[in-house]
Design a protein around this motif. Structure first.
Motif, PDB file in Angstrom:
ATOM      1  N   GLU A  12       3.872   0.810  -3.387  1.00  0.00           N
ATOM      2  CA  GLU A  12       3.373   1.233  -4.698  1.00  0.00           C
ATOM      3  C   GLU A  12       4.248   2.329  -5.281  1.00  0.00           C
ATOM      4  O   GLU A  12       4.602   2.306  -6.471  1.00  0.00           O
ATOM      5  CB  GLU A  12       1.921   1.718  -4.568  1.00  0.00           C
ATOM      6  CG  GLU A  12       1.232   2.057  -5.878  1.00  0.00           C
ATOM      7  CD  GLU A  12       1.530   3.455  -6.410  1.00  0.00           C
ATOM      8  OE1 GLU A  12       1.387   3.659  -7.628  1.00  0.00           O
ATOM      9  OE2 GLU A  12       1.900   4.332  -5.598  1.00  0.00           O
TER      10      GLU A  12
ATOM     11  N   GLY B  98      -4.451   1.220  -0.121  1.00  0.00           N
ATOM     12  CA  GLY B  98      -3.472   0.621  -1.016  1.00  0.00           C
ATOM     13  C   GLY B  98      -3.860  -0.812  -1.274  1.00  0.00           C
ATOM     14  O   GLY B  98      -4.544  -1.450  -0.458  1.00  0.00           O
TER      15      GLY B  98
ATOM     16  N   ASN C  79       6.761   1.782  -8.626  1.00  0.00           N
ATOM     17  CA  ASN C  79       6.533   2.542  -9.851  1.00  0.00           C
ATOM     18  C   ASN C  79       7.492   3.720 -10.012  1.00  0.00           C
ATOM     19  O   ASN C  79       7.280   4.587 -10.855  1.00  0.00           O
ATOM     20  CB  ASN C  79       5.081   3.039  -9.882  1.00  0.00           C
ATOM     21  CG  ASN C  79       4.086   1.900  -9.978  1.00  0.00           C
ATOM     22  OD1 ASN C  79       4.227   1.014 -10.808  1.00  0.00           O
ATOM     23  ND2 ASN C  79       3.074   1.905  -9.117  1.00  0.00           N
TER      24      ASN C  79
ATOM     25  N   TYR D 273       1.442  -0.296   1.999  1.00  0.00           N
ATOM     26  CA  TYR D 273       1.004  -0.519   0.625  1.00  0.00           C
ATOM     27  C   TYR D 273       1.317   0.699  -0.251  1.00  0.00           C
ATOM     28  O   TYR D 273       1.787   0.559  -1.384  1.00  0.00           O
ATOM     29  CB  TYR D 273      -0.507  -0.776   0.587  1.00  0.00           C
ATOM     30  CG  TYR D 273      -0.952  -2.117   1.094  1.00  0.00           C
ATOM     31  CD1 TYR D 273      -1.275  -3.150   0.219  1.00  0.00           C
ATOM     32  CD2 TYR D 273      -1.081  -2.373   2.468  1.00  0.00           C
ATOM     33  CE1 TYR D 273      -1.719  -4.389   0.681  1.00  0.00           C
ATOM     34  CE2 TYR D 273      -1.514  -3.601   2.934  1.00  0.00           C
ATOM     35  CZ  TYR D 273      -1.827  -4.605   2.039  1.00  0.00           C
ATOM     36  OH  TYR D 273      -2.257  -5.834   2.500  1.00  0.00           O
TER      37      TYR D 273
ATOM     38  N   PHE E  75      -2.514  -4.668  -3.334  1.00  0.00           N
ATOM     39  CA  PHE E  75      -1.556  -5.490  -4.069  1.00  0.00           C
ATOM     40  C   PHE E  75      -2.298  -6.613  -4.774  1.00  0.00           C
ATOM     41  O   PHE E  75      -3.213  -7.223  -4.195  1.00  0.00           O
ATOM     42  CB  PHE E  75      -0.530  -6.151  -3.133  1.00  0.00           C
ATOM     43  CG  PHE E  75       0.415  -5.224  -2.428  1.00  0.00           C
ATOM     44  CD1 PHE E  75       0.670  -3.938  -2.877  1.00  0.00           C
ATOM     45  CD2 PHE E  75       1.068  -5.666  -1.276  1.00  0.00           C
ATOM     46  CE1 PHE E  75       1.542  -3.103  -2.203  1.00  0.00           C
ATOM     47  CE2 PHE E  75       1.954  -4.845  -0.603  1.00  0.00           C
ATOM     48  CZ  PHE E  75       2.196  -3.556  -1.064  1.00  0.00           C
TER      49      PHE E  75
ATOM     50  N   ALA F  77       0.693  -3.048  -7.909  1.00  0.00           N
ATOM     51  CA  ALA F  77       0.321  -2.308  -6.698  1.00  0.00           C
ATOM     52  C   ALA F  77      -0.438  -1.051  -7.103  1.00  0.00           C
ATOM     53  O   ALA F  77      -0.172  -0.461  -8.160  1.00  0.00           O
ATOM     54  CB  ALA F  77       1.545  -1.939  -5.879  1.00  0.00           C
ATOM     55  N   ALA F  78      -1.381  -0.651  -6.274  1.00  0.00           N
ATOM     56  CA  ALA F  78      -2.168   0.554  -6.554  1.00  0.00           C
ATOM     57  C   ALA F  78      -2.489   1.261  -5.250  1.00  0.00           C
ATOM     58  O   ALA F  78      -2.472   0.657  -4.182  1.00  0.00           O
ATOM     59  CB  ALA F  78      -3.461   0.191  -7.289  1.00  0.00           C
ATOM     60  N   LYS F  79      -2.785   2.540  -5.360  1.00  0.00           N
ATOM     61  CA  LYS F  79      -3.179   3.316  -4.171  1.00  0.00           C
ATOM     62  C   LYS F  79      -4.338   4.223  -4.544  1.00  0.00           C
ATOM     63  O   LYS F  79      -4.563   4.535  -5.721  1.00  0.00           O
ATOM     64  CB  LYS F  79      -2.006   4.154  -3.649  1.00  0.00           C
ATOM     65  CG  LYS F  79      -1.565   5.287  -4.554  1.00  0.00           C
ATOM     66  CD  LYS F  79      -0.498   6.144  -3.867  1.00  0.00           C
ATOM     67  CE  LYS F  79      -0.040   7.309  -4.737  1.00  0.00           C
ATOM     68  NZ  LYS F  79       0.778   6.859  -5.882  1.00  0.00           N
TER      69      LYS F  79
END
Length: 377
Positions: free
Chosen positions: A343, A195, A347, A339, A197, A9-11
């Protein structure tokens, strides 16, 4: 049918965090006057900082497509490159243009290879709808991977200059030159960000989230629109579309402004949310004790206690330590909010194998609700 995992996952939150006192520096003053509603709305939603893809002069620093792309590229590494991508599914309520689709514009920025595209349009549930497309594609064996996104660029929609002609028109009519609350309300609620995925049919060596199921509900068949843009509501509750207004009315009546019917929002958002969540959990035989983390996307802390009370009355008692929210720090980023929350949790170092996560996303557009149930692998 294949299992589906969120393996990464990232933002992307643009620029620097904007405090409550700085908001009008970025969005501008309507009629050169500070909003009387701003402090009341912020006191209720309890948001203390958010992000805008504009500078202090109101000039754009990123498009919506760029925000999504900047989140997506963080998902690529030596194990999964942009050449491995099969499906790109993007959700938003604030596309940069009417056509081509939002996903096509994001893909154009990636410049990787031919992929299958899906664009989900709506409001907050558009991000979950984009996720479900990727989920079902992999589950059915149509693809082995997908990248799904939620992104918003609403700051330019909310800038003061978008309302100036309406104020001038109000003055010409010798009316009180104050923008209606249904338009001013959302200027202090919404913000920008993205965000993303990565979904795959096998778990990653690091932490992964298996998507057990997704459910969605709409009450548009019985309720009128609550949050809308590109039109205006008539007395009978119907929406008159922008194409039936004159170009002069587009400006003089701020037809393209995002509006919220606060009265029906307060009446229906919580009861329908509780009803749909109860139905989703019952369908899959899930009880409160089967949830370790509850991630509700809420637009304002104003609704939190009411949601807790409504769920309690349905026998869904989710204790405070199960609730995971970041609204205060990142703001309400619409379709991207869920999202960004996932994320952060993914993390955080808090998750352990076997933990169960319930995602809840309401949409006040015409009262839609989406849910997902995840297992930590």
């Amino acid at each position: 049918m294949f299992d589906v995992y969120i393996t990464k996952a990232a933002k992307y939150l643009p620029n620097e965090a904007v405090s409550n006192d700085e908001m009008e520096t970025y969005l501008g003053l309507i009629n050169d006057t500070a909003s009387k509603a701003r402090r009341i709305i912020l006191r209720n939603n309890k948001i203390t900082s958010r992000y805008y893809a504009v500078d202090k002069n109101g000039e754009s620093t990123h498009t919506n497509a760029e925000l999504a792309k900047n989140a997506i590229v963080q998902l690529f590494d030596e194990n999964f490159t942009d050449q491995d991508l099969e499906v790109l599914s993007c959700g938003t309520s604030s596309p940069d243009i009417i056509a081509p689709s939002h996903a096509a514009m994001v893909h154009g920025l990636l410049k990787n290879k031919s992929v299958e595209l899906n664009s989900s349009m709506g409001i907050c549930c558009s991000g979950m709808n984009a996720l479900k497309y990727g989920f079902l594609s992999i589950k059915a064996g149509n693809s082995k991977n997908a990248i799904c996104t939620g992104s918003e660029k609403v700051s330019t929609w909310l800038s003061a200059q978008k309302y100036n002609n309406e104020v001038i028109n109000l003055k010409n009519l010798e009316a009180q030159p104050i923008i209606a609350f249904k338009k001013d309300f959302l200027r202090w609620m919404l913000s920008d960000g993205a965000g993303a995925f990565l979904l795959q049919n096998k778990p990653a060596s690091e932490i992964s989230l298996k998507i057990e199921w997704m459910e969605a509900y709409s009450y548009a068949f019985e309720l009128e629109a609550c949050m809308y843009a590109g039109g205006d509501k008539l007395e009978n509750g119907d929406i008159k579309p922008w194409s039936e207004f004159t170009p002069e009315q587009w400006l003089n009546e701020s037809v393209f402004a995002v509006k919220q019917d606060v009265k029906i929002l307060d009446e229906f958002i919580l009861p329908k949310g509780v009803e749909s969540m109860s139905d989703a959990m019952a369908k899959h035989n899930i009880k409160a004790e089967d949830v370790d983390y509850f991630l509700p996307h809420v637009s304002s802390y104003f609704f939190v206690e009411g949601l807790k009370k409504g769920l309690d009355e349905k026998g869904i008692v989710l204790t405070d330590e199960k609730w995971f929210m970041n609204l205060l720090r990142v703001g309400n980023v619409g379709s991207a909010s869920i999202y960004i929350a996932v994320e952060e949790l993914m993390n955080s170092g808090k998750l352990k194998k076997g933990d169960k996560i319930l995602l809840s996303v309401p949409e006040s557009g015409r009262f839609s609700f989406a849910y997902a149930y995840l297992t930590v692998y």
